[in-house]
Design an enzyme around this catalytic site. Structure first.
Site, PDB file in Angstrom:
ATOM      1  CB  ILE A   1      -0.958  -0.021   1.234  1.00 36.64           C
ATOM      2  CG1 ILE A   1      -2.146   0.909   1.061  1.00 36.64           C
ATOM      3  CG2 ILE A   1      -0.206   0.246   2.527  1.00 36.64           C
ATOM      4  CD1 ILE A   1      -3.277   0.656   2.054  1.00 36.64           C
ATOM      5  CB  CYS A   2       1.827   3.960  -1.771  1.00 34.85           C
ATOM      6  SG  CYS A   2       0.882   4.145  -3.290  1.00 34.85           S
ATOM      7  NE  ARG A   3      -1.831  11.801  -0.415  1.00 31.66           N
ATOM      8  CZ  ARG A   3      -2.566  12.414  -1.334  1.00 31.66           C
ATOM      9  NH1 ARG A   3      -2.481  12.072  -2.599  1.00 31.66           N
ATOM     10  NH2 ARG A   3      -3.412  13.357  -0.978  1.00 31.66           N
TER      11      ARG A   3
ATOM     12  CG  MET B   1      -2.128   4.273   3.568  1.00 29.17           C
ATOM     13  SD  MET B   1      -2.843   3.014   4.668  1.00 29.17           S
ATOM     14  CE  MET B   1      -3.499   4.027   6.008  1.00 29.17           C
TER      15      MET B   1
END
Length: 109
Positions: A60-62, A88
């Site tokens: 996961i990232c932004r 996120m």
């Protein structure tokens, strides 16, 4: 470009083990509870820190861009990983549990 394996936030359990590849300031502001922090640039050098699981490991990232690159690279290295769609931002929007490291309410930078 090959199709990047992905998963929707809503298909992950609230306590899913996820690898967060955002930068340290983003991680400190808010991340999934129990997540492992491996910034994107560190993944090649720290790939041995990825946990072994019996299912695909969510990255996961932004919003899904950096984690998509991480997933693409890790798949080429033979790892069973999936990109968390929407990152996120989607995790937060789905009301999934988050924690922060900076003393403030968890948030996505």
């Amino acid at each position: 470009m090959n199709q990047i394996p992905s998963i929707a936030v809503t298909d992950l359990p609230d306590d899913a083990l996820v690898v967060d590849c955002r930068e340290p300031d983003e991680w400190a502001a808010g991340h999934a509870e129990g997540a492992l922090h491996l910034p994107l640039g560190d993944i090649p050098a720290r790939v041995d820190e990825l946990p072994s699981t019996d299912r695909s490991l969510p990255i996961i990232c932004r919003s899904g861009g950096r984690s998509g690159r991480a997933v693409q690279w890790l798949v080429q290295q033979g790892f069973d990983v999936v990109n968390v769609e929407g990152g996120m931002k989607a995790w937060e929007a789905a009301g999934k549990p988050m924690t922060s490291e900076d003393g403030q309410a968890p948030r996505v930078l």
